[in-house]
Design an enzyme around this catalytic site. Structure first.
Site, mmCIF file in Angstrom:
data_model
loop_
_atom_site.group_PDB
_atom_site.id
_atom_site.type_symbol
_atom_site.label_atom_id
_atom_site.label_comp_id
_atom_site.label_asym_id
_atom_site.label_seq_id
_atom_site.Cartn_x
_atom_site.Cartn_y
_atom_site.Cartn_z
ATOM 1 N N VAL A 71 -23.182 2.759 26.202
ATOM 2 C CA VAL A 71 -22.053 1.851 26.373
ATOM 3 C C VAL A 71 -21.149 1.842 25.139
ATOM 4 O O VAL A 71 -21.607 1.979 24.008
ATOM 5 C CB VAL A 71 -22.559 0.421 26.678
ATOM 6 C CG1 VAL A 71 -23.306 -0.185 25.488
ATOM 7 C CG2 VAL A 71 -21.407 -0.483 27.108
ATOM 8 N N CYS A 165 -23.025 2.419 21.693
ATOM 9 C CA CYS A 165 -23.597 3.762 21.861
ATOM 10 C C CYS A 165 -25.123 3.724 21.949
ATOM 11 O O CYS A 165 -25.803 4.734 21.723
ATOM 12 C CB CYS A 165 -23.154 4.695 20.751
ATOM 13 S SG CYS A 165 -21.355 4.726 20.544
#
Length: 211
Positions: A71, A165
């Site tokens: 994400v 991430c």
């Protein structure tokens, strides 16, 4: 010739659909394009994104995509660049493509005497222990889409609502934190030059610069 397009501020879902349509319709003769823009606030999940990395999205939508990685957040003040390239024609593999994007960002940061660094196993660029740029790609039939996001002058608070991430406690930074006042368009033009050099692109026709 590679055509660079400045798209302004756009919703992620619309651009995602347009990237997929452009890539699916490509032929071996299709010219490469680079799309640069800002997104409205959005969290995007990579293809293998895990829900537990979204901690508290609040009013910001969470959208699924088919890029690599976990994400991340996009929002105003962040420069997003999508290289829609036939990497097979350029003689690049996925690793060389990522390396070229990273080197372009490193050399861009050096323009302001900032030392950007890679981190093993975590694509993107870091200054000290803070991440300033993210990279996530998709390769389809030898062609790339998705791309990179560079934090220029934005609200970094939404990053605290996720594990950026997929890394718990990862802290983000941006050009503005280093007292660099740079307009997105100007940063984009500098980055296009670096991308042309590092990816071996033909002449870039910058439609924004052309007026």
């Amino acid at each position: 010739m590679t055509t660079a397009r400045w798209l302004g501020r756009r919703h992620y879902a619309q651009i995602y659909a347009e990237m997929r349509e452009f890539t699916a319709a490509r032929t071996p003769a299709t010219a490469d394009q680079i799309w640069s823009l800002e997104h409205e606030p959005v969290f995007t999940q990579g293809q293998a994104g895990k829900a537990e990395h979204v901690l508290a999205a609040g009013e910001i939508p969470v959208l699924q995509s088919n890029r690599g990685g976990q994400v991340t957040y996009h929002g105003p003040g962040q420069l997003v660049v999508y290289p829609l390239l036939n990497i097979r024609r350029l003689g690049l593999g996925p690793r060389e493509m990522v390396h070229g994007l990273e080197q372009a960002l490193i050399d861009l940061l050096a323009h302001w005497n900032l030392r950007g660094q890679r981190r093993a196993g975590a694509p993107g660029i870091y200054i000290a222990e803070r991440k300033i740029a993210s990279i996530g790609l998709r390769i389809s039939r030898g062609c790339s889409y998705h791309g990179l996001a560079l934090n220029v002058a934005m609200d970094l608070e939404p990053f605290s609502r996720i594990n950026p991430c997929g890394y718990q406690g990862l802290r983000m930074t941006q050009l503005a934190d280093f007292e660099i006042q740079a307009e997105l368009g100007a940063v984009n033009r500098l980055l296009l030059t670096q991308l042309q050099n590092k990816l071996g692109l033909a002449e870039i026709r910058d439609l924004a610069a052309a007026g």
